[in-house]
Scaffold this active site. Structure first.
Site, mmCIF file in Angstrom:
data_model
loop_
_atom_site.group_PDB
_atom_site.id
_atom_site.type_symbol
_atom_site.label_atom_id
_atom_site.label_comp_id
_atom_site.label_asym_id
_atom_site.label_seq_id
_atom_site.Cartn_x
_atom_site.Cartn_y
_atom_site.Cartn_z
ATOM 1 N N GLY A 16 94.442 104.484 23.115
ATOM 2 C CA GLY A 16 92.989 104.199 22.610
ATOM 3 C C GLY A 16 92.325 103.222 23.283
ATOM 4 O O GLY A 16 91.452 102.484 23.025
ATOM 5 N N GLU A 140 87.428 100.006 32.625
ATOM 6 C CA GLU A 140 88.828 100.309 32.197
ATOM 7 C C GLU A 140 89.489 100.967 33.295
ATOM 8 O O GLU A 140 89.114 101.830 33.997
ATOM 9 C CB GLU A 140 88.538 101.300 30.956
ATOM 10 C CG GLU A 140 89.690 101.957 30.580
ATOM 11 C CD GLU A 140 89.638 103.286 29.543
ATOM 12 O OE1 GLU A 140 88.593 103.789 29.249
ATOM 13 O OE2 GLU A 140 90.642 103.905 29.346
ATOM 14 N N THR A 188 107.614 92.864 19.069
ATOM 15 C CA THR A 188 106.629 92.435 20.170
ATOM 16 C C THR A 188 107.223 92.466 21.609
ATOM 17 O O THR A 188 106.531 92.019 22.578
ATOM 18 C CB THR A 188 106.407 90.845 19.912
ATOM 19 O OG1 THR A 188 107.749 90.236 20.037
ATOM 20 C CG2 THR A 188 105.728 90.758 18.409
ATOM 21 N N GLN A 192 105.587 91.891 25.363
ATOM 22 C CA GLN A 192 105.926 90.820 26.232
ATOM 23 C C GLN A 192 106.314 91.286 27.489
ATOM 24 O O GLN A 192 105.839 90.845 28.696
ATOM 25 C CB GLN A 192 107.233 90.196 25.763
ATOM 26 C CG GLN A 192 107.104 89.337 24.538
ATOM 27 C CD GLN A 192 108.315 88.818 24.033
ATOM 28 O OE1 GLN A 192 109.294 88.214 24.739
ATOM 29 N NE2 GLN A 192 108.847 89.117 22.798
ATOM 30 N N GLY A 355 84.319 127.223 28.677
ATOM 31 C CA GLY A 355 85.281 127.457 29.222
ATOM 32 C C GLY A 355 85.291 128.546 30.302
ATOM 33 O O GLY A 355 84.181 128.869 30.883
ATOM 34 N N CYS A 382 77.146 127.331 26.763
ATOM 35 C CA CYS A 382 77.762 127.849 28.069
ATOM 36 C C CYS A 382 78.436 129.258 28.121
ATOM 37 O O CYS A 382 77.868 130.239 28.005
ATOM 38 C CB CYS A 382 78.387 126.933 28.726
ATOM 39 S SG CYS A 382 78.331 126.690 30.394
ATOM 40 N N HIS A 508 75.422 122.330 27.879
ATOM 41 C CA HIS A 508 76.338 121.427 27.177
ATOM 42 C C HIS A 508 75.546 120.555 26.327
ATOM 43 O O HIS A 508 75.858 119.483 26.598
ATOM 44 C CB HIS A 508 77.383 121.237 27.905
ATOM 45 C CG HIS A 508 78.560 121.947 28.717
ATOM 46 N ND1 HIS A 508 79.318 122.677 27.743
ATOM 47 C CD2 HIS A 508 78.715 122.657 29.754
ATOM 48 C CE1 HIS A 508 80.183 123.426 28.548
ATOM 49 N NE2 HIS A 508 79.328 123.536 29.716
ATOM 50 N N GLU A 510 76.343 119.032 23.709
ATOM 51 C CA GLU A 510 77.407 118.158 23.092
ATOM 52 C C GLU A 510 77.294 116.853 23.617
ATOM 53 O O GLU A 510 77.699 116.044 23.114
ATOM 54 C CB GLU A 510 78.575 119.032 23.041
ATOM 55 C CG GLU A 510 79.349 119.148 24.427
ATOM 56 C CD GLU A 510 79.172 120.614 24.851
ATOM 57 O OE1 GLU A 510 78.170 121.133 24.709
ATOM 58 O OE2 GLU A 510 79.919 120.968 25.396
HETATM 59 N N1 GLN Z 1 82.818 130.141 33.175
HETATM 60 C C1 GLN Z 1 81.412 130.115 32.903
HETATM 61 C C2 GLN Z 1 80.672 129.964 34.312
HETATM 62 O O1 GLN Z 1 81.222 129.212 35.113
HETATM 63 C C3 GLN Z 1 81.267 129.316 31.722
HETATM 64 C C4 GLN Z 1 81.225 127.701 32.017
HETATM 65 C C5 GLN Z 1 81.257 126.756 31.068
HETATM 66 O O2 GLN Z 1 81.544 127.291 29.739
HETATM 67 N N2 GLN Z 1 81.347 125.376 31.282
HETATM 68 O O3 GLN Z 1 79.387 130.338 34.279
#
Ligand code: GLN
Length: 550
Positions: A16, A140, A188, A192, A355, A382, A508, A510
């Site tokens: 982490g 990091e 520990t 060390q 994906g 996506c 995306h 997210e």
């Molecule tokens: N494989 C799909 C594309 O290239 C979707 C890509 C994704 O979901 N980031 O358009």
């Protein structure tokens, strides 16, 4: 002048380090300091864009289209700053730059060596993050000390203390203090050894953060302090927290930010900490008792880190609604079987995340169809949007055999297709549609109401798009293309009028969600899921009813 904090790790990976660095970043921000962060990754790939997410976890996309390590997602979520591609450097980037300089003759006939050429290149990349608007750069270093690839990075950060002055650098080393059940003791020795390894490279840590599943006693801290030569208050016990967002509070309790400030010559009194908002967030997380069940239908479900930002965005939406999000990981390949479909019915909502590649696609299309037919809230991200479009094409627009050309090069109806500029791309790295792009949302649409805005930008990472030749046909079948690129050529958002929540985005979203500012699409997916859980009539969104996205 910016100051630098270098975070290294020892003993084991996956302790982490990214979360510790991010939490420290949050604490320093709460002290009113301006913080930026970066990750140095010792692997040879130029970036993680070409790595298998099932092994390496998600690729985090920055506003400027950098394909970066997933730790940058933690950084953005904790310090609440958008970072750029410059915040992630790998051995691959360093060497490709050094080698092109050599080919151009920039080294004026010198023998090109790890020291100074590679180390200088690393140092430059760290130093370029420092500027008048940044008080602290947290760096990091990926991997653990002792790894063969890490050596030039450790050497570079050692030299940097000389270059920028001792008082401007703090070395934080994260280790593991294992608990051995048979003897009932915390050990520990690994700490060390790991500190010895770091010292053998010329770095004496200023702070040691000890990860452990039990609190580290004062006696043990004294031992580590003595043997590793750090003041006792600089031995920080970092026990497992119930939520990752609690970690800043745990580390603050232990005095991490105070000792780091002292090392850097920053007066704590000049920068008192204001933690109230973060504490409020954590209280909100802890107090949520109700649970909402969300399914994630994807192909990398064995490694949830492959969908890290999606998971966090769902959690953030949960914080907003005061509910716990329980995830049901559903392997897309299994969905065409009946049993997982029954599993879908029991869910309050589902997400079909991004994906690549053909595996699991038919299951995702089946999941999209099932949620559409059964009024289950569904958010497609996506690839998720693409399979929703394939579902509508096949099942509502009677386009038999419709598919994305990514999965069926000979489909009679390529409703998802490559853009002409992607046709002849040979290089796999960095050649997709990447980073932030604007979209215009149709007034009166669900997404317009959700965002509370007519123009938005979201981050992208894909090669394929909705094929504009089929748009009219899909719309006639009931799909609403509710958001498009400003020139109207690319479909950015889809929805299904009459469905409580069946929304897809080519982007995306997210990546832009923050713990105290959930992304509106995830927030409203959860609102719809909660309504389904309650068996209530779906609420119709009112424009102006929602906060616009920041
Ligand atoms: N494989 C799909 C594309 O290239 C979707 C890509 C994704 O979901 N980031 O358009």
């Amino acid at each position: 002048m910016s100051k630098f904090i270098f975070v290294t790790g020892g003993v084991s990976s996956s302790l982490g380090k990214g979360l510790t660095a991010s939490s420290l970043g949050r604490l320093l921000k709460c002290r009113g300091l301006r913080v930026t962060m970066c990750k140095l990754d010792p692997y040879i790939n130029v970036d993680p864009g070409t790595m298998n997410p099932g092994e390496h976890g998600e690729v985090f996309v920055t506003e400027d289209g950098g394909e970066t390590d997933l730790d940058l997602g933690h950084y953005e979520r904790f310090i609440d700053e958008s970072l750029s591609r410059n915040s992630n450097t790998t051995t691959g980037t360093i060497y490709s730059s050094v080698i092109s300089k050599e080919r151009r003759g920039d080294y004026l006939g010198k023998t090109v060596q790890v020291i100074p050429h590679v180390t200088d290149e690393i140092k430059q990349r760290v130093l370029r993050l420092a500027n008048d608007d940044v008080d602290i750069v947290i760096v990091e270093i990926g991997g653990t000390v002792g790894d063969i690839e890490i050596v030039p990075f450790v050497e570079a950060i050692r030299q940097l203390r000389r270059d920028v002055g001792r008082q401007n650098v703090c070395y934080v080393h994260l280790t593991l203090v294992p608990y051995l059940a048979p003897s009932g003791e915390q050990k520990t020795k690994p700490t060390q050894h790991s500190v010895t390894e770091l010292r053998s490279r010329g770095i004496q840590p200023d702070v040691i953060v000890c990860r452990s599943d039990k609190d580290i006693s004062d006696a043990l801290k004294r031992k580590i302090s003595l043997l590793c030569d750090v003041p006792i208050e600089a031995v920080i016990s970092a026990v497992d927290a119930a939520s990752i967002y609690e970690i800043p509070l745990v580390l603050h309790e232990e005095g991490l930010d105070a000792v780091v400030c002292r090392t850097l010559g920053i007066e704590s009194d000049d920068h008192p900490i204001a933690l109230e908002r973060w504490e409020q967030l954590v209280r909100r997380i802890e107090s949520s008792t109700r649970t909402v069940h969300i399914g994630v239908v994807g192909k990398y479900v064995n490694l949830p880190d492959a969908y890290l930002s999606v998971v966090e965005a769902l959690r953030h939406a949960g914080f907003h609604h005061g509910v716990r999000v329980e995830l049901d990981w559903i392997d897309a390949e299994l969905v065409p079987d009946l049993i997982p479909r029954e599993r879908l019915r029991e869910l309050d909502g589902i997400v079909i995340p991004g994906g690549f590649g053909e595996r699991g696609i038919e299951g995702m299309v089946a999941a999209a169809a099932y949620t559409r037919e059964h009024q289950i809230p569904c958010l497609g991200l996506c690839l998720g949007l693409q399979v929703m479009v394939v579902d509508v094409a096949r099942h509502l627009a009677a386009l038999e055999g419709a598919n994305s050309r990514e999965f069926d090069s000979r489909t009679p109806h390529p409703v998802i297709d490559l853009m002409p500029d992607q046709e002849n791309v040979v290089d796999k790295g960095g050649t997709m549609r990447l980073g932030a792009y604007p979209a215009m949302l149709a007034p009166g649409s669900q997404v317009f109401a959700i965002y509370g805005a007519g123009a938005v930008t979201e981050r992208h990472r894909h090669r394929y798009e909705v094929n504009s030749r089929y748009r009219a046909r899909l719309e006639a079948a009931g799909l609403r293309c509710s958001g498009t690129s400003p020139d109207d050529r690319l479909v950015e958002f889809i929805e299904l009028p009459g469905h409580p929540f069946w929304v897809g985005t080519q982007a995306h979203p997210e990546f832009k969600s923050r713990p105290d500012r959930p992304h509106p699409l995830f927030r409203e997916l959860l609102a719809a899921a909660l309504e389904r859980a309650d068996g209530r009539e779906p609420r119709l969104l009112d424009i102006g009813d929602l906060d616009p996205v920041a």
